[in-house]
Scaffold this active site. Sequence first.
Site, mmCIF file in Angstrom:
data_model
loop_
_atom_site.group_PDB
_atom_site.id
_atom_site.type_symbol
_atom_site.label_atom_id
_atom_site.label_comp_id
_atom_site.label_asym_id
_atom_site.label_seq_id
_atom_site.Cartn_x
_atom_site.Cartn_y
_atom_site.Cartn_z
ATOM 1 N N GLU A 92 0.827 -1.215 0.000
ATOM 2 C CA GLU A 92 0.000 0.000 0.000
ATOM 3 C C GLU A 92 0.858 1.261 0.000
ATOM 4 O OE1 GLU A 92 -3.554 -1.698 2.874
ATOM 5 O OE2 GLU A 92 -2.515 0.138 3.412
ATOM 6 N N CYS A 105 2.780 8.356 1.989
ATOM 7 C CA CYS A 105 3.189 7.384 3.005
ATOM 8 C C CYS A 105 3.633 6.104 2.283
ATOM 9 C CB CYS A 105 2.004 7.104 3.928
ATOM 10 S SG CYS A 105 2.360 5.861 5.169
ATOM 11 N N CYS A 112 5.061 -7.463 8.211
ATOM 12 C CA CYS A 112 5.905 -6.892 9.267
ATOM 13 C C CYS A 112 6.002 -7.880 10.422
ATOM 14 C CB CYS A 112 5.289 -5.580 9.750
ATOM 15 S SG CYS A 112 6.258 -4.776 11.038
ATOM 16 N N CYS A 116 2.757 -5.316 16.338
ATOM 17 C CA CYS A 116 2.027 -4.435 17.253
ATOM 18 C C CYS A 116 0.575 -4.914 17.302
ATOM 19 C CB CYS A 116 2.090 -2.983 16.769
ATOM 20 S SG CYS A 116 3.777 -2.412 16.568
ATOM 21 N N CYS A 119 -2.324 -3.380 15.006
ATOM 22 C CA CYS A 119 -2.019 -3.082 13.605
ATOM 23 C C CYS A 119 -2.448 -4.191 12.651
ATOM 24 C CB CYS A 119 -0.520 -2.823 13.483
ATOM 25 S SG CYS A 119 0.053 -2.714 11.790
ATOM 26 N N CYS A 339 -3.651 1.715 8.434
ATOM 27 C CA CYS A 339 -2.476 1.127 7.798
ATOM 28 C C CYS A 339 -2.678 -0.372 7.580
ATOM 29 C CB CYS A 339 -1.281 1.423 8.703
ATOM 30 S SG CYS A 339 0.136 0.399 8.425
#
Length: 353
Positions: A92, A105, A112, A116, A119, A339
């Site tokens: 993205e 961004c 990832c 977290c 997220c 996100c």
Amino acid sequence: MNKESIYGLTFEQLSAWLLEHGHKKGRASKVWEWLYRKRVTSFVDMVDVNKDLLTLLEKNYSIQTLTEHTKQESADGTIKFLLKLSDGNLIETVLMRHKYGLSVCVTTQVGCNIGCSFCASGLLKKDRDLSSGEIVEQIMKVQLHLDQVGKGERVSHIVVMGIGEPFDNFENMVDFLEIVKDQKGLEIGPRHITVSTSGLADKIYEFADMKLQVNLAISLHAPNNELRTRIMKINRAIPLEKLMPAIDYYIEKSNRRITIEYILLKDVNDQKEHALELAELMGDRRAYVNLIPYNPVDEHSQYQRSEERTVLDFYDTLKKKGITCGIRIEHGTDIDAACGQLRSKQMKEPQTK
Ligand code: SF4
């Protein structure tokens, strides 16, 4: 075999590569101009570059390695691009409109590993790092879209806050910064660039020593270790005792204020006691605390958005304690704005590679 993106070379790397292949170093300026100022999308369009050089470039590099998969446009002008990499993975990139300019961004990794707990991206484990060329090309895709619209608009700001931990892809991220800052090319000022990290302390020291003069943002999200470890498991390995000195080092070396990102999660970290503890932790550091109202995602039903009153009370408490802070204005609330949301939604749908 897929060819690498030409956008992955810094100007110095391109010059050295040309020299190595029997071309004058000076020809790099011409190629660079075609890439970043005239923004051609194929080598043959570089009409005044000699044929041998074009053949060499075509044989070794590609200009377009990303293709547009989906684009969502919000009523406020935010555009979320879902881009397909040459290996079929999706990433993205988001264009946001601010009073001060147009900001993009970028994503630095496919998935990832930081994990977290709030997220959507963290649910999709890291598949691989993006190359510097794939990160630069995200900016180029957005800039080419703006060129097509034809209003003469230019990407003026960059936030490295998309999917991935940028400091876990350190070298490619640093090359990316060199390329977009280059005054002969996109010329995006270092003070218009913000890199956001979950707090990899060793890399913060290394980054500080490079003196790149870009803004650094730290995803803090909690004022103490116990709560931070619950929200961000990275805190177990790098607790506040390690993170805070690294932050101080960056402030001292860069002589710049640091940004602290704090997502407000209802009844988890948004109470007055948390604001007071955060103020205490910040002390008189040169820091700006960015309060971010949480954007609920289906994947994390344990978290809710804080009441507006609670957000304002949190802000007031920090202000009264002398902390410089603000509440982030949201962009693209009518699209999959959080996100990783668009990508994770797409990953659940059948893929057409
Ligand atoms: S917030 Fe950033 S660092 Fe944390 S899991 Fe998501 S993408 Fe990774």
